[in-house]
Write a protein that holds these residues in place. Structure first.
Motif, PDB file in Angstrom:
ATOM      1  N   GLU A 195       0.840  -1.201   0.000  1.00  0.00           N
ATOM      2  CA  GLU A 195       0.000   0.000   0.000  1.00  0.00           C
ATOM      3  C   GLU A 195       0.875   1.252   0.000  1.00  0.00           C
ATOM      4  N   LEU A 196       1.951   1.227   0.774  1.00  0.00           N
ATOM      5  CA  LEU A 196       2.849   2.375   0.821  1.00  0.00           C
ATOM      6  C   LEU A 196       3.507   2.618  -0.533  1.00  0.00           C
ATOM      7  N   GLU A 197       3.914   1.564  -1.201  1.00  0.00           N
ATOM      8  CA  GLU A 197       4.549   1.721  -2.513  1.00  0.00           C
ATOM      9  C   GLU A 197       3.595   2.391  -3.497  1.00  0.00           C
ATOM     10  N   LEU A 198       2.315   2.037  -3.428  1.00  0.00           N
ATOM     11  CA  LEU A 198       1.333   2.686  -4.286  1.00  0.00           C
ATOM     12  C   LEU A 198       1.247   4.174  -3.973  1.00  0.00           C
ATOM     13  N   LEU A 199       1.196   4.529  -2.689  1.00  0.00           N
ATOM     14  CA  LEU A 199       1.128   5.932  -2.298  1.00  0.00           C
ATOM     15  C   LEU A 199       2.377   6.699  -2.738  1.00  0.00           C
ATOM     16  N   ILE A 200       3.543   6.067  -2.622  1.00  0.00           N
ATOM     17  CA  ILE A 200       4.789   6.725  -3.019  1.00  0.00           C
ATOM     18  C   ILE A 200       4.753   7.089  -4.496  1.00  0.00           C
ATOM     19  N   GLU A 201       4.358   6.125  -5.325  1.00  0.00           N
ATOM     20  CA  GLU A 201       4.321   6.373  -6.763  1.00  0.00           C
ATOM     21  C   GLU A 201       3.278   7.425  -7.111  1.00  0.00           C
ATOM     22  N   ALA A 202       2.123   7.366  -6.462  1.00  0.00           N
ATOM     23  CA  ALA A 202       1.085   8.358  -6.731  1.00  0.00           C
ATOM     24  C   ALA A 202       1.536   9.750  -6.297  1.00  0.00           C
ATOM     25  N   ALA A 203       2.181   9.841  -5.145  1.00  0.00           N
ATOM     26  CA  ALA A 203       2.658  11.136  -4.660  1.00  0.00           C
ATOM     27  C   ALA A 203       3.726  11.709  -5.583  1.00  0.00           C
ATOM     28  N   ARG A 204       4.550  10.837  -6.133  1.00  0.00           N
ATOM     29  CA  ARG A 204       5.599  11.308  -7.050  1.00  0.00           C
ATOM     30  C   ARG A 204       4.967  11.939  -8.296  1.00  0.00           C
ATOM     31  N   GLY A 205       3.991  11.264  -8.867  1.00  0.00           N
ATOM     32  CA  GLY A 205       3.308  11.820 -10.037  1.00  0.00           C
ATOM     33  C   GLY A 205       2.554  13.094  -9.704  1.00  0.00           C
ATOM     34  N   ALA A 206       1.915  13.122  -8.534  1.00  0.00           N
ATOM     35  CA  ALA A 206       1.190  14.312  -8.109  1.00  0.00           C
ATOM     36  C   ALA A 206       2.130  15.494  -7.921  1.00  0.00           C
ATOM     37  N   ALA A 207       3.297  15.229  -7.352  1.00  0.00           N
ATOM     38  CA  ALA A 207       4.280  16.291  -7.131  1.00  0.00           C
ATOM     39  C   ALA A 207       4.747  16.890  -8.459  1.00  0.00           C
ATOM     40  N   GLU A 208       4.919  16.052  -9.465  1.00  0.00           N
ATOM     41  CA  GLU A 208       5.331  16.555 -10.775  1.00  0.00           C
ATOM     42  C   GLU A 208       4.275  17.492 -11.358  1.00  0.00           C
ATOM     43  N   ILE A 209       3.015  17.119 -11.215  1.00  0.00           N
ATOM     44  CA  ILE A 209       1.945  17.980 -11.714  1.00  0.00           C
ATOM     45  C   ILE A 209       1.914  19.293 -10.952  1.00  0.00           C
ATOM     46  N   ALA A 210       1.995  19.211  -9.626  1.00  0.00           N
ATOM     47  CA  ALA A 210       1.967  20.431  -8.812  1.00  0.00           C
ATOM     48  C   ALA A 210       3.130  21.354  -9.159  1.00  0.00           C
ATOM     49  N   MET A 211       4.302  20.789  -9.357  1.00  0.00           N
ATOM     50  CA  MET A 211       5.469  21.608  -9.685  1.00  0.00           C
ATOM     51  C   MET A 211       5.336  22.257 -11.066  1.00  0.00           C
ATOM     52  N   SER A 212       4.576  21.636 -11.961  1.00  0.00           N
ATOM     53  CA  SER A 212       4.412  22.217 -13.300  1.00  0.00           C
ATOM     54  C   SER A 212       3.612  23.515 -13.260  1.00  0.00           C
ATOM     55  N   TYR A 213       2.824  23.725 -12.203  1.00  0.00           N
ATOM     56  CA  TYR A 213       2.075  24.966 -12.027  1.00  0.00           C
ATOM     57  C   TYR A 213       2.771  25.930 -11.066  1.00  0.00           C
ATOM     58  N   PHE A 214       3.695  25.439 -10.272  1.00  0.00           N
ATOM     59  CA  PHE A 214       4.278  26.217  -9.176  1.00  0.00           C
ATOM     60  C   PHE A 214       5.043  27.427  -9.698  1.00  0.00           C
ATOM     61  N   GLY A 215       4.729  28.609  -9.159  1.00  0.00           N
ATOM     62  CA  GLY A 215       5.391  29.825  -9.577  1.00  0.00           C
ATOM     63  C   GLY A 215       4.944  30.353 -10.920  1.00  0.00           C
ATOM     64  N   ARG A 216       3.836  29.803 -11.462  1.00  0.00           N
ATOM     65  CA  ARG A 216       3.377  30.204 -12.795  1.00  0.00           C
ATOM     66  C   ARG A 216       1.964  30.803 -12.763  1.00  0.00           C
ATOM     67  N   SER A 217       1.569  31.311 -11.623  1.00  0.00           N
ATOM     68  CA  SER A 217       0.292  32.016 -11.462  1.00  0.00           C
ATOM     69  C   SER A 217      -0.904  31.216 -11.965  1.00  0.00           C
ATOM     70  N   PRO A 218      -1.152  30.030 -11.388  1.00  0.00           N
ATOM     71  CA  PRO A 218      -2.322  29.265 -11.792  1.00  0.00           C
ATOM     72  C   PRO A 218      -3.613  30.015 -11.457  1.00  0.00           C
ATOM     73  N   GLU A 219      -4.673  29.678 -12.152  1.00  0.00           N
ATOM     74  CA  GLU A 219      -5.965  30.301 -11.882  1.00  0.00           C
ATOM     75  C   GLU A 219      -6.433  29.910 -10.483  1.00  0.00           C
TER      76      GLU A 219
END
Length: 274
Positions: free
Chosen positions: A7-31
């Motif tokens: 279960e933890l391994e699933l969360l780790i992989e999901a968090a990694r992908g989520a972090a990439e998405i969040a960083m793609s908006y970070f500092g770029r004035s999202p709506e």
């Protein structure tokens, strides 16, 4: 039933992908929009939420779902031994995120029978990943972590306690023995990350004002516990989680060594009502 490590391994992989998405908006004035209660939510929050819901429920289609940015989830039963559900905050610390500050995170937990059994706090702007399972140690970037062992009065060094800025004036009016045993630390907006700081011994304790939600604290609760601390209410009771998410009263997160003093501090600052 899958192991906690799986279960933890699933969360780790999901968090990694989520972090990439969040960083793609970070500092770029999202709506940004304002939710009820005047808290902000951005297109980044929604994008991360959609990703996590898709990935996690595809991998575990029988599990429930609780997220800050999703519609009201179906009701669960914490007494049901088979009931497992995800508790998700896509971006915890949205205000800090929108200001371009680094102290925000993706917070994921899996809950079984009312308590988290696996948790991840991923703070990508700080390159920090905190992990724990109910059966294993808490870590940060693979390094075992543990809470501080200072207990305050008579220990020769004041406890560092993060508290809301609105309580600073009230803190200064406390009687000297209690006031002198504590050094107020600035409370970062992300409750999840703040709990991780206590788990890692960088803070001795934190006070959490009323009305925090399950998704703010579930992952941090487990990581703190496995690091040797506890998150409790003012009666000293652990937090229970359900698929009908709760709003909590005053909460105290601290090491076992400093729990008593942190509880006294919360009482001294009462009522912490807003």
């Amino acid at each position: 039933m899958r192991s906690q490590r799986e279960e933890l391994e699933l969360l780790i992989e999901a968090a990694r992908g989520a972090a990439e998405i969040a960083m793609s908006y970070f500092g770029r004035s999202p709506e940004v929009w304002m939710k009820a209660g005047h808290s902000p939510v951005s297109e980044a929050d929604y994008a991360v939420d959609r990703y996590l819901k898709s990935v996690l429920l595809a991998a575990r289609p029988g599990y429930g779902w609780v997220s800050e940015e999703s519609e009201q989830p179906r009701t669960g039963n914490i007494e049901d031994a088979q009931s497992r559900f995800f508790v998700v905050d896509p971006i915890d610390g949205t205000r800090a995120y929108l200001r371009g500050e680094a102290t925000w995170c993706v917070s994921l937990a899996l809950v079984s029978k009312g308590r988290p059994v696996a948790g991840v706090i991923h703070a990508p702007a700080l390159s920090e990943v905190f992990l724990a399972t109910e059966e294993g140690a808490a870590t940060c970037n693979g390094r075992p972590i543990e809470v501080g062992q200072r207990w305050g009065e008579g220990a020769g060094e004041a406890l560092s306690v993060a508290m809301p800025d609105q309580l600073r004036g009230r803190f200064e009016r406390l009687d000297p023995p209690l006031r002198d045993a504590v050094t107020p630390a600035k409370a970062v907006p992300s409750l999840a990350y703040r709990l991780a700081l206590v788990a890692d011994g960088r803070l001795d304790a934190t006070l959490i004002r009323p009305r925090c939600n399950d998704w703010d604290i579930a992952a941090g609760d487990l990581i703190l516990k496995r690091a040797g601390g506890r998150l409790v209410d003012t009666n000293g009771q652990d937090i229970l989680y359900s698929e009908s998410p709760n709003r909590h009263g005053v909460l105290i997160a601290a090491s076992e060594a400093s729990q008593g003093l942190a509880m006294r501090l919360a009482e001294g600052l009462a009522p912490i009502t807003r």
